[in-house]
Design a protein around this motif. Structure first.
Motif, mmCIF file in Angstrom:
data_model
loop_
_atom_site.group_PDB
_atom_site.id
_atom_site.type_symbol
_atom_site.label_atom_id
_atom_site.label_comp_id
_atom_site.label_asym_id
_atom_site.label_seq_id
_atom_site.Cartn_x
_atom_site.Cartn_y
_atom_site.Cartn_z
ATOM 1 N N GLY A 85 11.550 2.146 11.894
ATOM 2 C CA GLY A 85 11.448 0.936 12.690
ATOM 3 C C GLY A 85 10.948 -0.303 11.981
ATOM 4 N N LEU A 86 10.842 -0.250 10.662
ATOM 5 C CA LEU A 86 10.405 -1.435 9.931
ATOM 6 C C LEU A 86 11.617 -2.290 9.576
ATOM 7 N N ARG A 87 11.439 -3.566 9.661
ATOM 8 C CA ARG A 87 12.486 -4.491 9.238
ATOM 9 C C ARG A 87 12.324 -4.723 7.741
ATOM 10 N N CYS A 88 13.417 -4.616 7.038
ATOM 11 C CA CYS A 88 13.385 -4.752 5.584
ATOM 12 C C CYS A 88 14.691 -5.407 5.157
ATOM 13 N N ASP A 89 14.676 -6.736 5.060
ATOM 14 C CA ASP A 89 15.879 -7.473 4.693
ATOM 15 C C ASP A 89 15.486 -8.687 3.850
ATOM 16 N N VAL A 96 12.549 -10.681 6.103
ATOM 17 C CA VAL A 96 11.314 -10.026 6.537
ATOM 18 C C VAL A 96 11.222 -8.669 5.860
ATOM 19 N N ASP A 97 10.029 -8.363 5.386
ATOM 20 C CA ASP A 97 9.785 -7.030 4.827
ATOM 21 C C ASP A 97 8.513 -6.480 5.471
ATOM 22 N N ASP A 98 8.716 -5.688 6.516
ATOM 23 C CA ASP A 98 7.581 -5.122 7.241
ATOM 24 C C ASP A 98 6.784 -4.113 6.415
ATOM 25 N N ARG A 99 7.305 -3.726 5.269
ATOM 26 C CA ARG A 99 6.542 -2.820 4.407
ATOM 27 C C ARG A 99 5.270 -3.500 3.900
ATOM 28 N N LEU A 100 5.229 -4.813 3.944
ATOM 29 C CA LEU A 100 4.058 -5.562 3.511
ATOM 30 C C LEU A 100 3.013 -5.714 4.617
ATOM 31 N N ASP A 101 3.372 -5.323 5.826
ATOM 32 C CA ASP A 101 2.437 -5.350 6.954
ATOM 33 C C ASP A 101 1.641 -4.055 6.914
ATOM 34 N N PHE A 102 0.344 -4.166 6.640
ATOM 35 C CA PHE A 102 -0.489 -2.987 6.438
ATOM 36 C C PHE A 102 -0.439 -2.019 7.612
ATOM 37 N N ARG A 103 -0.606 -2.527 8.814
ATOM 38 C CA ARG A 103 -0.627 -1.664 10.001
ATOM 39 C C ARG A 103 0.718 -0.982 10.224
ATOM 40 N N ARG A 104 1.770 -1.757 10.202
ATOM 41 C CA ARG A 104 3.107 -1.188 10.475
ATOM 42 C C ARG A 104 3.532 -0.211 9.390
ATOM 43 N N SER A 105 3.263 -0.536 8.130
ATOM 44 C CA SER A 105 3.669 0.381 7.053
ATOM 45 C C SER A 105 2.817 1.649 7.063
ATOM 46 N N MET A 159 0.816 -1.197 0.000
ATOM 47 C CA MET A 159 0.000 0.000 0.000
ATOM 48 C C MET A 159 0.856 1.257 0.000
ATOM 49 N N TRP A 160 1.843 1.312 0.882
ATOM 50 C CA TRP A 160 2.714 2.481 0.994
ATOM 51 C C TRP A 160 4.025 2.198 0.301
ATOM 52 N N GLN A 161 4.467 3.127 -0.470
ATOM 53 C CA GLN A 161 5.723 2.963 -1.199
ATOM 54 C C GLN A 161 6.860 3.548 -0.374
ATOM 55 N N LEU A 162 7.387 2.762 0.521
ATOM 56 C CA LEU A 162 8.502 3.188 1.353
ATOM 57 C C LEU A 162 9.777 2.555 0.826
ATOM 58 N N MET A 163 10.768 3.368 0.605
ATOM 59 C CA MET A 163 12.072 2.848 0.212
ATOM 60 C C MET A 163 12.643 2.091 1.414
ATOM 61 N N PRO A 164 13.442 1.059 1.184
ATOM 62 C CA PRO A 164 13.958 0.273 2.313
ATOM 63 C C PRO A 164 14.655 1.117 3.388
ATOM 64 N N ALA A 165 15.495 2.063 2.986
ATOM 65 C CA ALA A 165 16.200 2.891 3.979
ATOM 66 C C ALA A 165 15.215 3.728 4.787
ATOM 67 N N THR A 166 14.198 4.261 4.139
ATOM 68 C CA THR A 166 13.182 5.050 4.841
ATOM 69 C C THR A 166 12.389 4.157 5.781
ATOM 70 N N ALA A 167 12.045 2.967 5.331
ATOM 71 C CA ALA A 167 11.312 2.026 6.173
ATOM 72 C C ALA A 167 12.103 1.725 7.444
ATOM 73 N N ALA A 200 4.263 3.815 9.770
ATOM 74 C CA ALA A 200 5.536 4.394 9.321
ATOM 75 C C ALA A 200 5.284 5.538 8.334
ATOM 76 N N ALA A 201 4.365 5.347 7.418
ATOM 77 C CA ALA A 201 4.047 6.401 6.447
ATOM 78 C C ALA A 201 3.474 7.621 7.156
ATOM 79 N N ALA A 202 2.605 7.397 8.131
ATOM 80 C CA ALA A 202 2.025 8.512 8.891
ATOM 81 C C ALA A 202 3.106 9.258 9.664
ATOM 82 N N CYS A 203 4.045 8.526 10.246
ATOM 83 C CA CYS A 203 5.157 9.159 10.966
ATOM 84 C C CYS A 203 6.016 9.976 10.014
ATOM 85 N N TYR A 204 6.290 9.418 8.835
ATOM 86 C CA TYR A 204 7.068 10.170 7.849
ATOM 87 C C TYR A 204 6.362 11.482 7.510
#
Length: 110
Positions: free
Chosen positions: A13-17, A20-29, A1-9, A32-36
């Motif tokens: 606090g998102l894990r992106c390796d 695990v890619d927390d960018r795929l977790d709707f709530r967490r991403s 849903m949110w297009q977060l670059m790995p470094a931004t994620a 993170a987008a709201a915080c950004y």
């Protein structure tokens, strides 16, 4: 849903390796987008600039501000990366459609 670059994620606090890619977790991403966006608004004091920075990053918006000699969105518009120029207008149009769709078309009649 949110297009977060790995470094931004990772900054939010998102894990992106490779495992695990927390960018795929709707709530967490979404959080993170709201915080950004909250930080970007605090930085620029303007939603148009904050939303543009979500697309291209702080550095590109800062460069556009410097080149334009202004913090007004439409003054810096031509100095934004080409792929970012349409981002805020598309965002605003989407908000408009969702907010006022009932005024233009009743989707339930078709």
């Amino acid at each position: 849903m949110w297009q977060l670059m790995p470094a931004t994620a990772r900054q939010f606090g998102l894990r992106c390796d490779g495992f695990v890619d927390d960018r795929l977790d709707f709530r967490r991403s979404t959080e993170a987008a709201a915080c950004y966006l909250e930080r970007a608004y605090a930085r620029y004091g303007d939603w148009r600039l904050a939303i543009s920075s979500y697309n291209c990053g702080y550095a590109a918006v800062d460069r556009a501000i410097t080149r334009a000699g202004s913090r007004e969105y439409w003054d810096i518009y031509r100095f934004l990366p080409s792929e970012t120029r349409g981002y805020f207008p598309a965002f605003a149009a989407t908000l408009f459609v969702f907010r006022y769709i009932g005024l233009y078309h009743d989707c339930t009649t078709q």
